[in-house]
Design a protein around this motif. Structure first.
Motif, PDB file in Angstrom:
ATOM      1  N   MET A   9       0.846  -1.279  -0.059  1.00  0.00           N
ATOM      2  CA  MET A   9      -0.030  -0.073  -0.061  1.00  0.00           C
ATOM      3  C   MET A   9       0.777   1.220   0.163  1.00  0.00           C
ATOM      4  N   ALA A  10       1.810   1.366   0.701  1.00  0.00           N
ATOM      5  CA  ALA A  10       2.944   2.546   0.778  1.00  0.00           C
ATOM      6  C   ALA A  10       3.442   2.581  -0.560  1.00  0.00           C
ATOM      7  N   LEU A  11       4.016   1.611  -1.237  1.00  0.00           N
ATOM      8  CA  LEU A  11       4.857   1.549  -2.236  1.00  0.00           C
ATOM      9  C   LEU A  11       4.058   2.327  -3.368  1.00  0.00           C
ATOM     10  N   LEU A  12       2.844   1.717  -3.549  1.00  0.00           N
ATOM     11  CA  LEU A  12       1.793   2.544  -4.625  1.00  0.00           C
ATOM     12  C   LEU A  12       1.543   4.020  -3.980  1.00  0.00           C
ATOM     13  N   PHE A  13       1.624   4.184  -2.830  1.00  0.00           N
ATOM     14  CA  PHE A  13       1.307   5.775  -2.433  1.00  0.00           C
ATOM     15  C   PHE A  13       2.569   6.406  -3.108  1.00  0.00           C
ATOM     16  N   ALA A  14       3.818   5.773  -2.397  1.00  0.00           N
ATOM     17  CA  ALA A  14       4.883   6.560  -3.083  1.00  0.00           C
ATOM     18  C   ALA A  14       4.951   6.887  -4.473  1.00  0.00           C
ATOM     19  N   HIS A  15       4.634   5.952  -5.269  1.00  0.00           N
ATOM     20  CA  HIS A  15       4.712   6.121  -6.815  1.00  0.00           C
ATOM     21  C   HIS A  15       3.582   7.105  -7.275  1.00  0.00           C
ATOM     22  N   ALA A  16       2.621   6.944  -6.629  1.00  0.00           N
ATOM     23  CA  ALA A  16       1.318   7.867  -7.016  1.00  0.00           C
ATOM     24  C   ALA A  16       1.618   9.269  -6.683  1.00  0.00           C
ATOM     25  N   HIS A  17       2.195   9.630  -5.466  1.00  0.00           N
ATOM     26  CA  HIS A  17       2.332  11.178  -5.089  1.00  0.00           C
ATOM     27  C   HIS A  17       3.430  12.012  -5.697  1.00  0.00           C
ATOM     28  N   ASP A  18       2.766  13.209  -6.117  1.00  0.00           N
ATOM     29  CA  ASP A  18       3.633  14.105  -6.948  1.00  0.00           C
ATOM     30  C   ASP A  18       4.854  14.647  -6.093  1.00  0.00           C
ATOM     31  N   VAL A  58      -1.131  13.398  14.545  1.00  0.00           N
ATOM     32  CA  VAL A  58      -1.430  13.453  12.996  1.00  0.00           C
ATOM     33  C   VAL A  58      -3.023  14.006  12.683  1.00  0.00           C
ATOM     34  N   ASP A  59      -2.784  14.659  11.699  1.00  0.00           N
ATOM     35  CA  ASP A  59      -4.156  14.990  10.887  1.00  0.00           C
ATOM     36  C   ASP A  59      -4.709  13.925  10.165  1.00  0.00           C
ATOM     37  N   ASN A  60      -5.402  12.612  10.774  1.00  0.00           N
ATOM     38  CA  ASN A  60      -5.574  11.448  10.196  1.00  0.00           C
ATOM     39  C   ASN A  60      -6.564  11.576   8.948  1.00  0.00           C
ATOM     40  N   GLN A  61      -7.622  12.558   9.105  1.00  0.00           N
ATOM     41  CA  GLN A  61      -8.478  12.734   7.988  1.00  0.00           C
ATOM     42  C   GLN A  61      -7.918  13.430   6.705  1.00  0.00           C
ATOM     43  N   ARG A  62      -6.893  14.260   6.882  1.00  0.00           N
ATOM     44  CA  ARG A  62      -6.251  14.996   5.772  1.00  0.00           C
ATOM     45  C   ARG A  62      -5.185  13.753   5.117  1.00  0.00           C
ATOM     46  N   LEU A  63      -4.772  13.067   5.887  1.00  0.00           N
ATOM     47  CA  LEU A  63      -3.753  11.834   5.633  1.00  0.00           C
ATOM     48  C   LEU A  63      -4.709  10.998   4.736  1.00  0.00           C
ATOM     49  N   LEU A  64      -5.945  10.455   5.127  1.00  0.00           N
ATOM     50  CA  LEU A  64      -6.817   9.626   4.568  1.00  0.00           C
ATOM     51  C   LEU A  64      -7.245  10.123   3.149  1.00  0.00           C
ATOM     52  N   GLN A  65      -7.334  11.455   3.259  1.00  0.00           N
ATOM     53  CA  GLN A  65      -7.676  12.156   1.989  1.00  0.00           C
ATOM     54  C   GLN A  65      -6.796  12.044   1.091  1.00  0.00           C
ATOM     55  N   MET A  66      -5.520  12.383   1.292  1.00  0.00           N
ATOM     56  CA  MET A  66      -4.467  12.415   0.584  1.00  0.00           C
ATOM     57  C   MET A  66      -4.223  11.101  -0.052  1.00  0.00           C
ATOM     58  N   TYR A  67      -4.141  10.079   0.727  1.00  0.00           N
ATOM     59  CA  TYR A  67      -3.888   8.728   0.221  1.00  0.00           C
ATOM     60  C   TYR A  67      -4.877   8.547  -1.084  1.00  0.00           C
ATOM     61  N   LYS A  68      -6.191   8.609  -0.700  1.00  0.00           N
ATOM     62  CA  LYS A  68      -7.229   8.218  -1.524  1.00  0.00           C
ATOM     63  C   LYS A  68      -6.910   9.061  -2.819  1.00  0.00           C
ATOM     64  N   ASP A  69      -6.688  10.360  -2.881  1.00  0.00           N
ATOM     65  CA  ASP A  69      -6.484  11.153  -4.059  1.00  0.00           C
ATOM     66  C   ASP A  69      -5.379  10.879  -4.847  1.00  0.00           C
ATOM     67  N   SER A  70      -4.397  10.257  -4.067  1.00  0.00           N
ATOM     68  CA  SER A  70      -3.107   9.660  -4.683  1.00  0.00           C
ATOM     69  C   SER A  70      -3.197   8.471  -5.534  1.00  0.00           C
ATOM     70  N   ILE A  71      -3.968   7.507  -5.128  1.00  0.00           N
ATOM     71  CA  ILE A  71      -4.293   6.282  -5.548  1.00  0.00           C
ATOM     72  C   ILE A  71      -5.209   6.547  -6.632  1.00  0.00           C
ATOM     73  N   ASN A  72      -6.362   7.424  -6.426  1.00  0.00           N
ATOM     74  CA  ASN A  72      -7.290   7.391  -7.435  1.00  0.00           C
ATOM     75  C   ASN A  72      -6.470   8.019  -8.840  1.00  0.00           C
ATOM     76  N   SER A  73      -5.562   8.939  -8.644  1.00  0.00           N
ATOM     77  CA  SER A  73      -4.703   9.679  -9.771  1.00  0.00           C
ATOM     78  C   SER A  73      -4.110   8.433 -10.532  1.00  0.00           C
ATOM     79  N   LEU A  74      -3.726   7.373  -9.994  1.00  0.00           N
ATOM     80  CA  LEU A  74      -3.346   6.145 -10.842  1.00  0.00           C
ATOM     81  C   LEU A  74      -4.179   5.573 -11.788  1.00  0.00           C
ATOM     82  N   ALA A  75      -5.641   5.841 -11.370  1.00  0.00           N
ATOM     83  CA  ALA A  75      -6.531   5.302 -12.292  1.00  0.00           C
ATOM     84  C   ALA A  75      -6.775   5.957 -13.598  1.00  0.00           C
TER      85      ALA A  75
END
Length: 320
Positions: free
Chosen positions: A17-26, A303-320
């Motif tokens: 899950m983290a590898l895909l996040f690192a790949h996805a985030h600008d 940690v701002d957990n809600q902002r982190l969850l949104q960042m993860y979702k946005d990043s992974i969706n960008s790969l689609a």
């Protein structure tokens, strides 16, 4: 400007899950994936890293690292959490092509940091053996890397003290001698431990939503999460999982998500409290003090957990 990282990992479900996040985030440029034992044996971890790197066109160099800890006897793979070969019910064929750099991971880290002074962040989400070996191989690496970000440890914030013993987190417990060397070295370390990773949660509904919105990547995350969520349901009694390894990537992408506490950190290396991490966060003088002679490091405590969850979702969706 994106942060160049070497991602040191033992894939591992949350590692995937983290590898895909690192790949996805600008904000993250993952130039290499170095592997280490931990969630699986080194052969499984390297095979899994190659498979994920190839399947999702990450373009990172894969480098194999340590097969066991510096000093202590190996604890063994966490099969009960990550399955027989590390990715739960998703099994990479045992004959999958292993295309890796010929150097050992610690040597590769030193070489790349020397060639790119001040540019490389080491992000380690498994046992810290490769980083300790890098320190031994070339002590100048402390001056060549930009920073070190690790997922591991637990300091008791909010009652989050350990997950493999009452006081120890798994990555630190797997090689406490390596962790103590890494935390005491003269380079900047930020520790993203259970104190914050236990505050952020991928619910079953969240993962279902990713499956619907993120195409092939969302489907893969959903598939590998099945075994993980079964463990959490049976052992913890919740529908979902803590966000461990992706939180380290989140720190690199946006440090403002986290609040930190500063002070030198030591690791207990023997006895019943082996793997326990202790930070000296005050300025008091103590007669017996084996902390203050070492560099102050950062421990994430908020940690701002809600902002982190949104960042993860946005990043992974960008790969689609």
């Amino acid at each position: 400007m994106s942060q160049k990282i070497i991602f040191d990992t033992d894939p591992g479900i949350d590692d995937a899950m983290a590898l895909l996040f690192a790949h996805a985030h600008d904000n993250v440029d993952m130039v290499a994936i170095t592997t280490v034992y931990g969630n699986g044996v080194i052969e499984d971890c390297t095979r899994n890293a190659c498979y994920i790197n190839d399947t999702f066109n990450m373009g990172a160099t894969v480098v194999q690292g340590a097969a066991g800890p510096l000093t202590r006897d190996p604890v063994g793979p966490t099969v009960v959490v990550h399955g027989e070969h590390g990715l739960g019910t998703v099994e990479v064929p045992l004959d999958y092509p292993i295309n890796i750099d010929p150097r050992p991971a610690h040597e590769y880290m030193c070489d790349l940091a020397r060639e790119n002074p001040g540019e490389i962040t080491l992000v380690a989400v498994g046992p810290l053996t490769n980083l300790a070996l890098a320190l031994q191989h070339d002590p100048e690496i402390v001056n060549n890397v930009k920073e070190v970000v690790i997922m591991g440890a637990a300091f008791g914030e909010g009652g989050h003290r350990g997950n493999v013993s009452p006081v120890a987190e798994a990555n630190i417990h797997d090689d406490p001698h390596a962790a103590d060397q890494v935390f005491c070295a003269d380079w900047p370390v930020t520790i993203v431990g259970l104190d914050v990773t236990h505050q952020t949660f991928f619910t079953g509904d969240y993962l279902d939503e990713l499956r619907r919105s993120a195409g092939e990547v969302g489907e893969f995350i959903w598939q590998v999460s099945r075994f993980y969520l079964k463990f959490y349901s049976e052992k913890v009694g919740v529908d979902g999982c803590h966000v461990h390894d992706p939180s380290a990537v989140a720190y690199v992408a946006d440090p403002s998500l986290f609040g930190v506490r500063k002070g030198p950190v030591r690791v207990v290396t023997e006895g019943p409290a082996i793997g326990m991490t202790i930070q000296k966060s005050d300025e008091r003088f103590y007669h017996h003090d084996e902390w203050s002679c070492f560099r102050s490091q950062q421990v994430c405590v908020e940690v701002d957990n809600q902002r982190l969850l949104q960042m993860y979702k946005d990043s992974i969706n960008s790969l689609a």
